[in-house]
Design an enzyme around this catalytic site. Structure first.
Site, PDB file in Angstrom:
ATOM      1  N   ASP A 143       0.878  -1.383  -0.168  1.00 41.32           N
ATOM      2  CA  ASP A 143       0.048   0.102   0.023  1.00 41.32           C
ATOM      3  C   ASP A 143       0.982   1.289   0.048  1.00 41.32           C
ATOM      4  O   ASP A 143       0.242   2.521  -0.371  1.00 41.32           O
ATOM      5  CB  ASP A 143      -0.842   0.018   1.250  1.00 41.32           C
ATOM      6  CG  ASP A 143      -2.019  -1.137   1.022  1.00 41.32           C
ATOM      7  OD1 ASP A 143      -2.340  -1.387   0.054  1.00 41.32           O
ATOM      8  OD2 ASP A 143      -2.768  -1.354   2.003  1.00 41.32           O
ATOM      9  N   GLY A 194      -5.369  -1.043  -2.321  1.00 41.77           N
ATOM     10  CA  GLY A 194      -4.978   0.046  -1.673  1.00 41.77           C
ATOM     11  C   GLY A 194      -6.178   0.351  -0.914  1.00 41.77           C
ATOM     12  O   GLY A 194      -6.818   1.571  -1.370  1.00 41.77           O
TER      13      GLY A 194
END
Lengths: 402, 402
Positions: free
Chosen positions: B143, B188
Site C-alpha cells: 500500500d 490500496g
C-alpha cells in the site's frame, strides 16, 4: 510474383503474434511472394479491404523479436461467422474481390474452432468457383480444445501463467494460522484443459492445488464439500482449481442481483465461495484469473512461442510449396521425454466447429484431480522463458497505434 | 554472545522474505550474535514460543537466493494487536519470557502501520520495565502508506506487476473493433499509491490508463461518466484504473444479493462496470487484480528486492551497533535521477497507526489522473528484474512445509 494475406481471429492469446511472425518469416523465405498483407480484425478486414503491408511494419529482426513477445493481436480480431455461401455469397464475393484486387493467392487464418469454420467455407467456395487461392488455418487458443492437433499455440503460455500464479496464490494463502479454502476459477468454456494444467506444480513437489474440477467430470456440490473436508484433514490452506465451464448442477442457481437490479449468473468460483462459507464456515476466498490468463506474455512459455512461430512458418510452406489448402496445421507429438513434435496438416472439415475435450481417462477415479498421464502431457508445453526486452522497468510491446 | 529474533506481520508482499533474508544476513555479520530465530505467525509466535532456528533453515547462499524471490512470508503472518500493557500485560510478560528463555536481545518486526503499533508498545514496555531488548521495525506493504519513509519494500514489486499486467490488459482490450471500457480495480484500502503507480506506462509512450481515480481525490459517478465520454472521443478502448478505496459516494449503494441470500458490497470496479453499462451502453468489463498484486514475485522489481534485503540488514546494524530501539527503518530519497536513497531511522511513535496518503498535489486538476511528479517518484521503484531459478518451467519457491 504474387501476394499473400494473413489475419487473426477469436480471443487473444500470448502467442498469436508469434504465429503472425511465423507466417511473415515463412513468406519472406518464398521468392515468389511479393507483398505480405495483414488484414485488420480478421476476416472483416478482408471483406472491407482493410489491409496493412506487413513488410513496411516489420522492418527488421528487432521488430519481429518484439512482436514475438507482444500479447494479443496487433492486427485486431473479430467474432464473425460467414454465412453458408449457397444461401448468401455477398461476403464471399467481397473477399474474392479483395484477394483479386491485391493479387493475393494464399490466405492464412490464425484462430480457434470458430475461425476454422471460416477456413472451411472459404476453401469450399474457392474450390467450387475454380478460384486458385490457398486457404490454410493456423491454430490458436488458450482453451486447447481444437481437434486433430496435439495442442494449440497459446495454450502453453496460458498454462505457464496459471501455474506460476497459482503457486504464488498458494504461498499467499498460507500466511495465517487459521484454516482456509481458496478457490481459483480458470478459463476454458467447455473444456477443462487449462484448469487441468494446474497439476504441473506437482512436478516440483507442490501438493496444491489439492482439488481440480473440470467440465468433463461430474461435479456435485455435496461431493465437493466432502472433498474439501477430506483435504482439510491434511492441509490448513486448501486450494481448489476449478474450470469456469463446471456447472454447479441441477436446481442450483448462481443468480445475483446487483444494486442496479441487474440479474446475472456469477462465475462458478464466486458461487462456490459462498456455498463453502455457508457449509464449512472457514475463511474462503475465490479468485478469477480473468483475461490475464490469455495475455500474460511476461511469463510466456518459450516452447509455446517458438512452436507458434514455427507452425505459422510451416503454414506458408505447406500452401506455397506443397499446394495445401482447406487444411489446418497441426502438432503431432512423437514423444514426451525427450519432447518431440512434428508439424502435419489435417483436413479442415474434421476440425471446424468441433471441440476436443479433456480425456475422461486422465481424470482420477474420485473425479477431483488428474492423473500422471495428464501431468506428462502438460509439462513439455510450459518449458522455457523468452528473453524479454524491458524499458523503464516494463516489458516493451510492439504497437501499431494507440 | 546472544540471540536475536525476527517475525513477519500483516498482508503478504513479494519482498517480505527479502527483508527476512536481510535481517538474517545482517545478523550473520555480527560476531556477537549466536542464534537467529524466526517466529511463526508474527508476534503470536513470540507469545506462544514457536521459534524456528533460521541458521538450520537457510543453509547456504542458494537457499537465501531462493528465499529472496519467494513471495509471501515463509514464517507466516498474523493480524494481532497487543493490548495496552498498562491494562493487561499478560501477553507482554509471555513475550518477555520467550525472549529471556532464548536469550534474545533484539527483535525485528517486518510489517506495516499496524505492526509498527506492536513495535511501539513493546519498546515502551521494555523501556518501562528496564528490560534491555532492542525492538526495531522494518517496513513492508504494497500500500506504500507508511509515514516517515519515502516508500515501503513490497510496493515496487506490486507496482511493477500492476504496470506489466495493465499493459497486457490494454493489448487485450484493443482486439475488437467496437468501443469498450475496461475498469481495473487496484488494491490500496485508503491510500491510492498503487493505483496511481499505473501511470508509469506513460514513460513508454502508452497513453493508457486514460483515467486514474484515487481515494485521495473527489469521485462522483456523474463526473466519471463525463470523463469516460471525453476519453471515448479519442480512444476506442478506454482503460480506467481505480483504487479499491474509492467510494462511489453518497446515496450510492453497491449492495449485491447472491443466490444464497447473502448481501455484500461489490468492489468499486464491479459497481462501475454495471453503472457504465447502464449509462453508456458499450462493452464494459471490470477486472480485479486481487491477491496477485501482492504476491507476484515472478515479475518482482529487482530494486525493491535489493532494497528490502538492505533495509533488513541495516535494521540489525542499527540495533546491535548503534543501539537503536523503538524505531522503524526508513528510506530517504536523495534524488530521482540518478535514483539514490539512504537508510535512516525514525521514531516509531511518529509511524504506528499513522497513514501516508497520496499527495493531493500529484493529482491533476480534473481529478482523473496524476502528474509527472508522481511518474518521476514511481519510476525508480520498478526498475530491474531478479534472475529467477526455474524448474520444470515454474519458478522455484523456498518452502518450509506443505
Amino acid at each position: 510474383m504474387f501476394n499473400i494475406a494473413v489475419a487473426q481471429s477469436g480471443g487473444p492469446t500470448a502467442a498469436i503474434n508469434a504465429s503472425l511472425t511465423g507466417v511473415f518469416n515463412g513468406a519472406e523465405q518464398e521468392a515468389q511472394v511479393d507483398e505480405i498483407y495483414g488484414a485488420e480484425n480478421g476476416i472483416e478486414g478482408i471483406i472491407n479491404d482493410r489491409l496493412l503491408n506487413l513488410r513496411s511494419i516489420l522492418m527488421d529482426e528487432h521488430d519481429k523479436q518484439l512482436l514475438m513477445t507482444t500479447p494479443s493481436t496487433i492486427l485486431g480480431s473479430c467474432r464473425f461467422k460467414l454465412k453458408d455461401w449457397h444461401e448468401d455469397d455477398s461476403d464471399y464475393r467481397k473477399i474474392a474481390e479483395t484477394f483479386s484486387r491485391h493479387n493475393i493467392r494464399a490466405f492464412f487464418y490464425i484462430g480457434g474452432n470458430d475461425s476454422m469454420d471460416t477456413v472451411m467455407k472459404l476453401h469450399s467456395y474457392f474450390t467450387e468457383k475454380g478460384i486458385d487461392i490457398k486457404v490454410v488455418g493456423v491454430p490458436k487458443t488458450i482453451d486447447n480444445d481444437v481437434t486433430e492437433t496435439d495442442h494449440t499455440p497459446g495454450f502453453g503460455s496460458a498454462a505457464k501463467y496459471v501455474a506460476a500464479t497459482l503457486q504464488e496464490i498458494i504461498r499467499d494463502s498460507r500466511v495465517y494460522s487459521i484454516p482456509s479454502v481458496t478457490i481459483v476459477e480458470i478459463m476454458g468454456r467447455d473444456a477443462g484443459w487449462l484448469a487441468a494444467s494446474s497439476c504441473v506444480l506437482r512436478a516440483n513437489g507442490e501438493p496444491a492445488p489439492h482439488l481440480i474440477y473440470l467440465p468433463e467430470g461430474e461435479f456435485s456440490p455435496e461431493k465437493y464439500l466432502n472433498d474439501v473436508k477430506q483435504a482439510q484433514l491434511r492441509y490448513k490452506a486448501v486450494i481448489v482449481a476449478i474450470s469456469e465451464g463446471v456447472s454447479a448442477g441441477n436446481g442450483v442457481s448462481s443468480e445475483i442481483v446487483d444494486a442496479f437490479g441487474h440479474k446475472y449468473l456469477s462465475g462458478i468460483g464466486k458461487w462456490l465461495e459462498e456455498y463453502t462459507k455457508d457449509h464449512i464456515g472457514c475463511k474462503v476466498r475465490s479468485i478469477e484469473l480473468n483475461v490475464m490468463q490469455r495475455c500474460s506474455s511476461h511469463i510466456a512459455s518459450l516452447t509455446d512461442l517458438l512452436e507458434a512461430e514455427r507452425i505459422g512458418r510451416e503454414a506458408v510452406k505447406s500452401a506455397l510449396v506443397y499446394g495445401a489448402s482447406g487444411v489446418m496445421m497441426c502438432f503431432h507429438r512423437l514423444s514426451n521425454n525427450p519432447y518431440r513434435v512434428e508439424i502435419t496438416t489435417a483436413d479442415i472439415t474434421k476440425i471446424a466447429n468441433q471441440e476436443k475435450k479433456f480425456p475422461r481417462e486422465w481424470i482420477n477415479q474420485e473425479g477431483n484431480n488428474v492423473t500422471v498421464d495428464a501431468l506428462n502431457y502438460f509439462l513439455p508445453l510450459i518449458q522455457g522463458e523468452p528473453k524479454l526486452e524491458y524499458r523503464n522497468g516494463i516489458p516493451i510491446h510492439f504497437r501499431l497505434d494507440q
